[in-house]
Motif scaffolding. Structure first.
Motif, mmCIF file in Angstrom:
data_model
loop_
_atom_site.group_PDB
_atom_site.id
_atom_site.type_symbol
_atom_site.label_atom_id
_atom_site.label_comp_id
_atom_site.label_asym_id
_atom_site.label_seq_id
_atom_site.Cartn_x
_atom_site.Cartn_y
_atom_site.Cartn_z
ATOM 1 N N ALA A 86 0.865 -1.181 0.000
ATOM 2 C CA ALA A 86 0.000 0.000 0.000
ATOM 3 C C ALA A 86 0.902 1.232 0.000
ATOM 4 C CB ALA A 86 -0.919 0.006 1.218
ATOM 5 N N ASN A 87 0.625 2.183 -0.898
ATOM 6 C CA ASN A 87 1.459 3.373 -1.046
ATOM 7 C C ASN A 87 0.615 4.640 -0.994
ATOM 8 O OD1 ASN A 87 3.716 1.735 -1.534
ATOM 9 N ND2 ASN A 87 3.373 1.761 -3.748
ATOM 10 N N TYR A 88 1.200 5.682 -0.441
ATOM 11 C CA TYR A 88 0.669 7.048 -0.577
ATOM 12 C C TYR A 88 1.817 7.968 -0.944
ATOM 13 C CZ TYR A 88 -0.286 11.862 0.586
ATOM 14 O OH TYR A 88 -0.378 13.228 0.515
ATOM 15 N N GLY A 89 1.564 8.892 -1.872
ATOM 16 C CA GLY A 89 2.589 9.862 -2.229
ATOM 17 C C GLY A 89 1.989 11.108 -2.839
ATOM 18 N N ARG A 90 2.663 12.232 -2.649
ATOM 19 C CA ARG A 90 2.255 13.496 -3.270
ATOM 20 C C ARG A 90 3.226 13.816 -4.395
ATOM 21 N NH1 ARG A 90 0.185 19.271 -1.150
ATOM 22 N NH2 ARG A 90 -1.710 18.023 -1.221
ATOM 23 N N VAL A 91 2.684 14.206 -5.546
ATOM 24 C CA VAL A 91 3.480 14.522 -6.730
ATOM 25 C C VAL A 91 3.206 15.973 -7.118
ATOM 26 C CG1 VAL A 91 3.917 13.956 -9.148
ATOM 27 C CG2 VAL A 91 3.444 12.127 -7.511
ATOM 28 N N TYR A 92 4.231 16.635 -7.617
ATOM 29 C CA TYR A 92 4.153 18.071 -7.905
ATOM 30 C C TYR A 92 4.728 18.358 -9.290
ATOM 31 C CZ TYR A 92 6.739 22.551 -7.905
ATOM 32 O OH TYR A 92 7.328 23.734 -8.256
ATOM 33 N N ARG A 93 4.040 19.222 -10.033
ATOM 34 C CA ARG A 93 4.536 19.706 -11.329
ATOM 35 C C ARG A 93 4.473 21.233 -11.307
ATOM 36 N NH1 ARG A 93 1.385 18.030 -16.705
ATOM 37 N NH2 ARG A 93 2.063 15.957 -16.009
ATOM 38 N N ASN A 94 5.616 21.882 -11.558
ATOM 39 C CA ASN A 94 5.649 23.334 -11.414
ATOM 40 C C ASN A 94 4.851 24.027 -12.513
ATOM 41 O OD1 ASN A 94 8.166 22.477 -13.054
ATOM 42 N ND2 ASN A 94 7.997 24.644 -13.508
ATOM 43 N N GLY A 95 4.331 25.199 -12.194
ATOM 44 C CA GLY A 95 3.600 26.017 -13.163
ATOM 45 C C GLY A 95 4.556 26.801 -14.042
ATOM 46 N N GLY A 96 4.017 27.766 -14.792
ATOM 47 C CA GLY A 96 4.855 28.539 -15.701
ATOM 48 C C GLY A 96 4.068 29.610 -16.419
ATOM 49 N N PHE A 97 4.562 29.992 -17.596
ATOM 50 C CA PHE A 97 3.973 31.082 -18.359
ATOM 51 C C PHE A 97 3.712 30.644 -19.791
ATOM 52 C CE2 PHE A 97 6.554 32.954 -15.038
ATOM 53 C CZ PHE A 97 5.686 33.865 -14.472
ATOM 54 N N ASN A 98 2.577 31.065 -20.333
ATOM 55 C CA ASN A 98 2.289 30.900 -21.752
ATOM 56 C C ASN A 98 2.845 32.084 -22.531
ATOM 57 O OD1 ASN A 98 0.735 28.448 -21.507
ATOM 58 N ND2 ASN A 98 -0.897 29.688 -20.595
ATOM 59 N N ALA A 99 2.880 31.943 -23.859
ATOM 60 C CA ALA A 99 3.421 33.012 -24.692
ATOM 61 C C ALA A 99 2.585 34.287 -24.571
ATOM 62 C CB ALA A 99 3.497 32.559 -26.146
ATOM 63 N N ASP A 100 1.265 34.131 -24.412
ATOM 64 C CA ASP A 100 0.372 35.276 -24.273
ATOM 65 C C ASP A 100 -0.962 34.772 -23.743
ATOM 66 O OD1 ASP A 100 -0.390 37.918 -24.349
ATOM 67 O OD2 ASP A 100 -0.877 37.935 -26.495
ATOM 68 N N ALA A 101 -1.791 35.675 -23.239
ATOM 69 C CA ALA A 101 -3.131 35.308 -22.787
ATOM 70 C C ALA A 101 -4.096 35.287 -23.962
ATOM 71 C CB ALA A 101 -3.617 36.298 -21.733
ATOM 72 N N THR A 102 -5.030 34.324 -23.961
ATOM 73 C CA THR A 102 -6.085 34.246 -24.971
ATOM 74 C C THR A 102 -7.404 33.980 -24.245
ATOM 75 O OG1 THR A 102 -6.082 31.854 -25.365
ATOM 76 C CG2 THR A 102 -4.375 33.138 -26.480
ATOM 77 N N ASP A 103 -8.464 33.778 -25.014
ATOM 78 C CA ASP A 103 -9.749 33.434 -24.407
ATOM 79 C C ASP A 103 -9.739 32.051 -23.770
ATOM 80 O OD1 ASP A 103 -10.608 35.839 -25.369
ATOM 81 O OD2 ASP A 103 -11.763 35.020 -27.045
ATOM 82 N N LEU A 104 -8.746 31.212 -24.127
ATOM 83 C CA LEU A 104 -8.711 29.829 -23.647
ATOM 84 C C LEU A 104 -7.749 29.616 -22.491
ATOM 85 C CD1 LEU A 104 -8.791 27.915 -27.068
ATOM 86 C CD2 LEU A 104 -10.693 28.513 -25.566
ATOM 87 N N PHE A 105 -6.775 30.512 -22.289
ATOM 88 C CA PHE A 105 -5.823 30.345 -21.183
ATOM 89 C C PHE A 105 -5.243 31.703 -20.800
ATOM 90 C CE2 PHE A 105 -3.975 28.908 -25.237
ATOM 91 C CZ PHE A 105 -3.036 29.909 -25.466
#
Length: 421
Positions: free
Chosen positions: A177-196
């Motif tokens: 039986a295992n438990y673990g927390r995983v993390y992926r860092n955020g960042g920046f897109n090239a520009d903002a749009t209506d979708l992100f």
């Protein structure tokens, strides 16, 4: 693609402790080209030039005392990644100058990570073992954008624990039986749009797994299974906005995944193994959240709460044969043939039938011959030349009058030759 890689590993023995240093450098230069409409005219294309430089340094201290019920290791890690990306494309045709070219992205992403980690096992009894570990990440991220003339910074610290229990009632059966927390860092897109948005958040997940491992028939038959469950906060998703021709990442506020996996392998003879695996995944959007933000426009993904998460096949299945034996004392053979089946896949949060791909199977094979320090491989991928999609973007949701798809790799056959010295 050009890949230059090198590493240096140094071990020091200090009594019943080993000090280990691992240093590596990696540089990858990649050039890709995509045709979005699959017609002969060069009027709807994408291209990308990417150079990625990575430096890693790890220092680890390991226990080497085998006369104890307590085993441990800990250390530190440093990484620097610099990724230089340039994307362009063509859209429409200029009568005088040919295809109309445009720039999509031109930026450098730099990530610096310092991490501390540790892991320990304690043998409670001959049959029961408890394990615990951690990793603490300190991340700094910078993006210098030459197209939109911006410079953005962010940093994040994340603690990731892991604990597990294993019980071995006999030498042929193990439960865990295992438990673990995983993390992926955020960042920046090239520009903002209506979708992100211009930036996207760090993704974290809490993961639980229960499983078993078995052997029988004098270790000639292996059968393993597991059940897993994950809760993800700010799960990252990728999309191409065809209104701006900018690709970006956005976040779901909360998602969950539940499933199981089975795998088996049997040695039919001294020269032939058969293996198979099967898995089911149920990935659900709990809270899609809201993203985007240009000119007051946003995309409310909470409308899709309860739907399936895109890009996650509902099932996977694989079966194959593998053979390995000595032809002579110096000449060895190793080869396999396997069929991998990918189940139904949803390509958008709406889960509409016309935006899904039915199951498909790919047949792959390889034959390898080793002679002293030489190795020759002959391989084939997608031997039946199956047509399938690796990615699909429904036009009505990404700003295009038509759907946009990326086809999977067709039939490919090749060879490789390696020399160890």
């Amino acid at each position: 693609m050009i890949n230059n890689y090198g590493n240096l590993k140094v071990d020091f023995k200090l009594g019943k402790v080993k000090l280990q240093s691992i240093t590596s450098l990696n540089k990858v230069e990649r050039s890709t080209f995509g045709d979005l409409d699959f017609i002969d005219l060069d009027i709807f294309t994408q291209g990308e030039e990417a150079i990625t430089k990575t430096f890693n340094q790890e220092i680890r201290i390991n226990n080497t005392n085998s006369d104890t019920n307590f085993d441990w290791s800990f250390g530190g890690f440093y990484q620097k990644i610099e990724k230089d990306i340039y994307q362009n494309g063509t859209e429409g045709v200029d009568a005088e100058f040919g295809p109309a070219e445009y720039d999509v992205a031109d930026f450098i992403n730099e990530t610096k990570t310092i991490a501390l980690f540790g892991f320990a096992d304690y043998k409670i009894s001959d049959k029961l073992t408890a394990s615990a570990g951690f990793r603490y990440d300190i991340d700094k991220f910078n993006q210098e954008d030459f197209l939109f003339v911006t410079n953005s910074d962010r940093d994040n610290n994340e603690f990731q624990p892991k604990i597990s229990l294993s019980y071995e009632p006999s030498k042929n059966l193990l439960f865990y039986a295992n438990y673990g927390r995983v993390y992926r860092n955020g960042g920046f897109n090239a520009d903002a749009t209506d979708l992100f948005n211009i930036s996207f958040d760090d993704e974290t997940s809490d993961n639980y797994e229960f499983g078993f491992k078995t052997t029988s028939w004098e270790n000639r038959f292996i059968f393993n299974g597991s059940i897993f469950s994950s809760k993800l906060d700010n799960q990252q998703q990728y999309i191409l906005d065809l209104n701006t021709f900018i690709a970006g990442v956005y976040n779901y506020k909360e998602t969950k995944v539940f499933g199981f996996e089975l795998d088996t392998r049997a040695r039919l003879s001294n020269y032939l193994d058969v293996f198979a695996s099967f898995g089911i995944s149920d990935a659900e959007i709990i809270d899609g959240g809201t993203t985007g933000g240009t000119n007051g426009n946003t995309t409310d993904n909470s409308n899709y709460n309860g739907n399936k998460v895109p890009f996650v096949p509902v099932s996977t299945f694989g079966i194959g044969l593998e053979s390995s034996f000595n032809i002579t004392d110096d000449l060895k053979f190793n080869g396999f043939v396997n069929l991998d089946r990918t189940g139904k896949t949803y390509w958008h949060e709406s889960n509409r039938t016309e935006h899904t791909t039915d199951a498909y199977a790919l047949l792959n094979a390889r034959m390898g011959f080793s002679f002293k320090n030489w190795r020759l491989d002959v391989w084939g991928k997608n031997l039946t030349d199956k047509q399938y999609y690796q990615e699909f973007s429904p036009g009505e949701f990404v700003g295009s009058p038509d759907d946009v798809a990326w086809r999977g790799q067709p039939l490919a056959i090749g060879t490789s030759l390696a020399l160890k010295f």
